[in-house]
Design a protein around this motif. Structure first.
Motif, PDB file in Angstrom:
ATOM      1  N   GLN A  82       0.831  -1.201   0.000  1.00 37.86           N
ATOM      2  CA  GLN A  82       0.000   0.000   0.000  1.00 37.86           C
ATOM      3  C   GLN A  82       0.872   1.259   0.000  1.00 37.86           C
ATOM      4  O   GLN A  82       0.585   2.236  -0.687  1.00 37.86           O
ATOM      5  N   LYS A  83       1.961   1.219   0.772  1.00 37.90           N
ATOM      6  CA  LYS A  83       2.861   2.369   0.871  1.00 37.90           C
ATOM      7  C   LYS A  83       3.458   2.723  -0.483  1.00 37.90           C
ATOM      8  O   LYS A  83       3.608   3.904  -0.833  1.00 37.90           O
ATOM      9  N   ASP A  84       3.797   1.703  -1.282  1.00 35.88           N
ATOM     10  CA  ASP A  84       4.359   1.956  -2.610  1.00 35.88           C
ATOM     11  C   ASP A  84       3.334   2.606  -3.534  1.00 35.88           C
ATOM     12  O   ASP A  84       3.672   3.473  -4.348  1.00 35.88           O
ATOM     13  N   LEU A  85       2.089   2.169  -3.415  1.00 32.95           N
ATOM     14  CA  LEU A  85       1.027   2.776  -4.222  1.00 32.95           C
ATOM     15  C   LEU A  85       0.877   4.253  -3.907  1.00 32.95           C
ATOM     16  O   LEU A  85       0.602   5.076  -4.787  1.00 32.95           O
ATOM     17  N   ILE A  86       1.052   4.601  -2.632  1.00 35.05           N
ATOM     18  CA  ILE A  86       0.902   5.994  -2.212  1.00 35.05           C
ATOM     19  C   ILE A  86       2.101   6.837  -2.643  1.00 35.05           C
ATOM     20  O   ILE A  86       1.957   7.943  -3.155  1.00 35.05           O
ATOM     21  N   GLN A  87       3.302   6.291  -2.453  1.00 38.01           N
ATOM     22  CA  GLN A  87       4.511   7.083  -2.676  1.00 38.01           C
ATOM     23  C   GLN A  87       4.980   7.081  -4.126  1.00 38.01           C
ATOM     24  O   GLN A  87       5.614   8.039  -4.569  1.00 38.01           O
ATOM     25  N   SER A  88       4.711   6.026  -4.859  1.00 36.73           N
ATOM     26  CA  SER A  88       5.138   5.964  -6.267  1.00 36.73           C
ATOM     27  C   SER A  88       4.070   5.238  -7.072  1.00 36.73           C
ATOM     28  O   SER A  88       4.310   4.164  -7.639  1.00 36.73           O
ATOM     29  N   GLY A  89       2.880   5.837  -7.101  1.00 37.05           N
ATOM     30  CA  GLY A  89       1.707   5.198  -7.679  1.00 37.05           C
ATOM     31  C   GLY A  89       1.858   4.749  -9.111  1.00 37.05           C
ATOM     32  O   GLY A  89       1.620   3.588  -9.443  1.00 37.05           O
ATOM     33  N   GLU A  90       2.278   5.644 -10.000  1.00 35.91           N
ATOM     34  CA  GLU A  90       2.350   5.303 -11.413  1.00 35.91           C
ATOM     35  C   GLU A  90       3.374   4.211 -11.673  1.00 35.91           C
ATOM     36  O   GLU A  90       3.133   3.285 -12.445  1.00 35.91           O
ATOM     37  N   GLU A  91       4.525   4.325 -11.031  1.00 36.52           N
ATOM     38  CA  GLU A  91       5.570   3.311 -11.218  1.00 36.52           C
ATOM     39  C   GLU A  91       5.101   1.950 -10.705  1.00 36.52           C
ATOM     40  O   GLU A  91       5.336   0.916 -11.348  1.00 36.52           O
ATOM     41  N   THR A  92       4.428   1.944  -9.553  1.00 46.02           N
ATOM     42  CA  THR A  92       3.926   0.689  -8.994  1.00 46.02           C
ATOM     43  C   THR A  92       2.857   0.080  -9.887  1.00 46.02           C
ATOM     44  O   THR A  92       2.836  -1.137 -10.116  1.00 46.02           O
ATOM     45  N   ILE A  93       1.970   0.915 -10.412  1.00 44.85           N
ATOM     46  CA  ILE A  93       0.930   0.426 -11.320  1.00 44.85           C
ATOM     47  C   ILE A  93       1.543  -0.084 -12.617  1.00 44.85           C
ATOM     48  O   ILE A  93       1.087  -1.091 -13.180  1.00 44.85           O
ATOM     49  N   ASP A  94       2.573   0.593 -13.106  1.00 44.85           N
ATOM     50  CA  ASP A  94       3.283   0.090 -14.293  1.00 44.85           C
ATOM     51  C   ASP A  94       3.745  -1.347 -14.069  1.00 44.85           C
ATOM     52  O   ASP A  94       3.556  -2.223 -14.922  1.00 44.85           O
ATOM     53  N   ASP A  95       4.371  -1.576 -12.925  1.00 42.45           N
ATOM     54  CA  ASP A  95       4.889  -2.907 -12.607  1.00 42.45           C
ATOM     55  C   ASP A  95       3.751  -3.918 -12.465  1.00 42.45           C
ATOM     56  O   ASP A  95       3.859  -5.064 -12.928  1.00 42.45           O
TER      57      ASP A  95
END
Length: 303
Positions: free
Chosen positions: A218-231
């Motif tokens: 969840q923390k990654d979605l908040i802090q680096s949303g687009e990059e996490t969604i890309d992955d």
């Protein structure tokens, strides 16, 4: 077929909403819930399933029945928001009397009151969000040959406190009964045991069965949303779509409620820190004596 797995209050609904914003997915929320009309012979989450092929066949049969109820009346004719909201109004009124209405409502509870979902393609990937398979993850390879799993991780302290808070309000009654029977008490320590055991079993089984999985924090979605969604989309072999990325930014507002995924991202991070400072002294010994899966060990240390 894709399974989104985690425990209650771990942000699995938020991740489900994000993926439901993709035109190439079809989402089913918690088909194993006691609120749906099917899976009445499915064991509770703490019961070890012995006959994996047999239970997998049972899952396929029951899910095939339920997937036909993922749309109700107007939503069968149109993907327009108005069609879905009208169906929710009707289904909520008929929830107790009509299993068809109840199944539609429960399989789509994430969509209630939400707008701007994209029209779906004719051919879609089934996304199943479930919180009752963590102790029987091995069954997934029997359910579908090309299964993929998204494991959703929230800050352990915030997750534990959120579960405790919801139970104290009278919510999560199914989980509360199981925790009482399994641990003989419900408090932050036993809920943390549930968190630790759930994720340890889940991740170890995925490794042993060589099931493809993606850990989404969840923390990654908040802090680096687009990059996490890309992955995430790359893992699921889904093409990027603006509606998916836009949903993350739209959810960054103040909100409250049992299933509401609108939350201030800065407030979430602040709450994580506060929850950890408050909870850690109570469960420090449990953390030290638990045999952690490497992903969780890294997570606990990092947090």
């Amino acid at each position: 077929m894709v399974f989104i797995l985690g425990i209650e209050r771990s942000a699995t609904t938020w991740v489900s909403n994000i993926l439901d914003m993709h035109s190439g997915t079809e989402l089913y929320m918690e088909p194993l819930s006691e609120r749906t009309s099917r899976f009445k012979q499915w064991p509770n989450r703490f019961t070890k399933i012995e006959d994996l092929p047999g239970r997998a066949q049972y899952f396929q049969e029951e899910f095939t029945y339920l997937r036909e109820r993922n749309k109700f009346f107007f939503s069968r004719l149109s993907d327009a928001d108005l069609a879905w909201q009208l169906d929710f109004l009707i289904a909520e009124k008929l929830w107790r009397a009509l299993p068809l209405a109840r199944d539609f409502f429960e399989l789509n509870f994430n969509r209630k009151g939400t707008r701007e979902y994209p029209s779906k393609r004719i051919s879609t990937v089934d996304i199943i969000k479930e919180v009752r398979l963590n102790f029987n993850t091995s069954i997934l390879k029997y359910i579908h040959p090309n299964i993929k799993v998204v494991v959703v991780l929230r800050n352990y302290a915030a997750n534990v406190q959120s579960v405790a808070r919801q139970i104290s309000k009278g919510n999560l009654s199914e989980l509360a009964e199981l925790l009482q029977n399994h641990f003989h008490d419900i408090n932050e320590q036993t809920i943390f045991d549930y968190w630790a055991n759930s994720y340890n079993h889940l991740l170890k089984d995925l490794d042993e069965e060589k099931i493809s999985y993606f850990v989404l924090r969840q923390k990654d979605l908040i802090q680096s949303g687009e990059e996490t969604i890309d992955d995430l989309l790359s893992f699921l072999e889904l093409s990027p779509e603006p509606s998916v990325y836009n949903y993350i930014s739209r959810s960054n507002v103040s909100g409250a409620g049992k299933h509401n995924t609108k939350r201030s991202h800065n407030k979430i991070l602040e709450q994580n820190s506060q929850a950890q400072n408050k909870l850690y002294p109570k469960i420090a010994e449990q953390i030290d004596t638990t045999d952690w899966h490497p992903v969780l060990h890294k997570e606990i240390i990092k947090l």
